[in-house]
Each structure stands twice: as structure tokens, then as C-alpha cells.
Motif scaffolding. Sequence first.
Motif, PDB file in Angstrom:
ATOM      1  N   VAL A 116      15.905  38.393  23.749  1.00 19.62           N
ATOM      2  CA  VAL A 116      17.103  37.771  24.382  1.00 19.62           C
ATOM      3  C   VAL A 116      18.153  38.630  24.998  1.00 19.62           C
ATOM      4  N   SER A 117      17.834  40.075  24.474  1.00 21.45           N
ATOM      5  CA  SER A 117      18.890  41.179  25.079  1.00 21.45           C
ATOM      6  C   SER A 117      17.846  42.569  25.306  1.00 21.45           C
ATOM      7  N   LYS A 143      12.944  41.194  33.167  1.00 12.20           N
ATOM      8  CA  LYS A 143      13.475  39.723  33.085  1.00 12.20           C
ATOM      9  C   LYS A 143      12.335  38.760  33.322  1.00 12.20           C
ATOM     10  N   ASP A 161      16.027  32.835  33.252  1.00  9.90           N
ATOM     11  CA  ASP A 161      17.200  32.307  32.400  1.00  9.90           C
ATOM     12  C   ASP A 161      16.787  31.368  31.663  1.00  9.90           C
ATOM     13  N   TYR A 162      17.538  30.793  30.959  1.00  5.77           N
ATOM     14  CA  TYR A 162      17.237  29.371  30.113  1.00  5.77           C
ATOM     15  C   TYR A 162      18.526  28.776  29.702  1.00  5.77           C
ATOM     16  N   ASP A 190      20.805  39.050  16.695  1.00 11.63           N
ATOM     17  CA  ASP A 190      21.055  39.213  18.090  1.00 11.63           C
ATOM     18  C   ASP A 190      22.259  38.597  18.510  1.00 11.63           C
ATOM     19  N   GLU A 196      23.416  37.687  21.327  1.00 13.52           N
ATOM     20  CA  GLU A 196      23.297  36.639  22.030  1.00 13.52           C
ATOM     21  C   GLU A 196      23.023  35.517  21.414  1.00 13.52           C
ATOM     22  N   LEU A 197      22.649  35.160  20.220  1.00 15.25           N
ATOM     23  CA  LEU A 197      22.363  34.060  19.468  1.00 15.25           C
ATOM     24  C   LEU A 197      23.566  33.508  18.696  1.00 15.25           C
ATOM     25  N   HIS A 250      17.891  24.744  22.656  1.00 11.01           N
ATOM     26  CA  HIS A 250      17.238  25.234  23.883  1.00 11.01           C
ATOM     27  C   HIS A 250      16.991  23.866  24.742  1.00 11.01           C
ATOM     28  N   ARG A 292      21.275  31.984  28.508  1.00 11.36           N
ATOM     29  CA  ARG A 292      20.907  33.018  28.240  1.00 11.36           C
ATOM     30  C   ARG A 292      19.536  33.351  29.002  1.00 11.36           C
ATOM     31  N   PHE A 334      15.409  35.607  28.998  1.00 10.49           N
ATOM     32  CA  PHE A 334      14.552  36.154  27.814  1.00 10.49           C
ATOM     33  C   PHE A 334      13.885  37.272  28.924  1.00 10.49           C
ATOM     34  N   HIS A 335      13.555  38.413  28.064  1.00  9.06           N
ATOM     35  CA  HIS A 335      13.040  39.751  28.702  1.00  9.06           C
ATOM     36  C   HIS A 335      11.635  39.880  28.144  1.00  9.06           C
TER      37      HIS A 335
END
Length: 301
Positions: A146-147, A158, A161-162, A200, A202-203, A238, A260, A262-263
Motif C-alpha cells: 500500500v506504500s 501502481k 486506487d481502492y 504501514d 497508510e493502514l 475495503h 488508498r 495498491f502497488h
Amino acid sequence: MMADWDDLKVFLAVARGESLSRAGRVLKLDAATVGRRVARLEEAMGARLFTRSPQGYVLTDEGARLVAPAEAIEAQMARAAEALAGPAEGISGQVRIGAPDGAANYLLPQVVARIVAANPGLEVQIVALPRVFSLTRREADMVIAVSKPEQGRVIATKITDYRLSLAASDAYLGSAPPLGSLADLPAHRVIGYIPDMIFDRELDYLADLGVEQPPVASNSVSVQLNLIRQGAGVGVVHDFALPAAPGVRRVLTRDFGLTRAFHLIRHADDRRVPRIERFAEVLVAGLRAEVARLEAQSQEG
């Protein structure tokens, strides 16, 4: 004296596993054989590559300097093997994906199922753990994160997005205090991550809600969603997971929502490995389509 490629392969397995036994399991060799091969390589290189201790094998400075050249040879050997095999239909070989458990539980199974159905010679391993994976130690061939990594020799693509929303079960909402705005949230049990196990930034979803210590918590988003299904409280989920949770619906959608991304992260040395390149391409396309499909379905619900 030149180092033998087979010994370099053993060296990398020990460096990544920090243990003769773990390296042996990867290579399908017994620990004694792995130890002899390490000793043979050290003799050939004229240097001590590992420090032995009860905790395992740790790279010395000389060993650490050997990792990058050995990995470059590893990548060249993989490319050579694929070139010798010649062009083939589909994707074959083994690929291991590391992923946070939200993606691993609610996205990867159906996407990977379609990929392996179209590629009978392909083996896929999904490692679902709520933590950061090490590509350097080859814990996985590729990682969904996520980062984006800020350093290291990696390729970051990338995926998509979600969206995330607050959600609760119909059963919980039927018996809980009114929930008409964010101002009502303190009267409700909030479900989230265990604060000191958020791997992370982002979470850290609940920071936006001012919740520092959720009364019901788990390090797994799958467990959090099941707690919500069981009526334990309100939590951030999610949107793509909601179709898998009948009886759970989004709440306060006008007041709260997160986006957020996903990568897909891969080791830079894998850029020229056709098997990894082809798999990464179809995986990214499949995940993008699946997130879009499931989010649209969650909106309908």
C-alpha cells in the motif's frame, strides 16, 4: 579460484534464510550439504562470508558485498534458462506473491484462479501476512503493497486506487444507538487494527476518526471484517471486500471515506525475466478489473 554457480545459489539461500536448515528446505538439500557448500565457496573466495552463532548465519562485510553480484548472476541464469526453453504458449514456472491479507483474501484468489486456468504450466504461491515483505531476501518474487518503497533496487508499478468505508452489520445497527453522523461514533464500539501492529502508516485508518485505541482490534483486516459481520461494532472496511460479507453495509458514506492505492513491487533484477514480466502484466490487469468490479457491486448493495 572461481566461484561455482551452484555454490552461489546456496550462498544466496543462506543469506536470505539466515539458516542452513531454511536454505536447505528451499534448495531441497540437507543442512549438512548446505554447510559444506558454504564452506567450499568461502574457500574459493578466500573470505569468511557468514558469522555463525546460535541464532543463525549472519553475513559478514565480505558476504554482504557478494550479495549483489550473486543476485545479478542469478537473474542472468534465469534469463538464460528461459531463452533456452524457447518461446512457449502462456506462462510457466513458479511465482510467489506476498500480499497484505485484504488483497490476499478478497482479490488474489479469483484473479490468480483465472490466470492459472489460462496457464497450466504456472505455479503460484500466495503468502498472506499483515507485514512488509523483503524482496532482497527473496521472501517473494513480487509484493503487493500500500506504500511505494522509498529506497532499494525495485520496480514499483501502481496497480489501482481502492476505497474504504465505515461499515457495520444490519444486526448490530438494529440494536445499537443511532448512527446518523460522525458525532454519534463515540457511542459505538469501533473495530480496527491493534495500534502497535500497524505495519504501514497508510493502514492507520482510525487516526482520521480520532480513535487511538479501538476496543475490539486485530492485526488482520479479514478478522476485522468477520468481527463486523458478527455484530461486534463499526469498522473501516475495503469496499471490494463488502460483496463477500452479506449483511454488512456501508454507513456514514457522506461523512467518511478513504482512498488508498495498491502497488506491485518487484526486484529490479527481474526486469528482464520474461516469466516474471508476463505474470506481473496479467496480474496488474486482473487486479484492476477485479477491484473495479467488486467496488461497483458494493455500491449497488
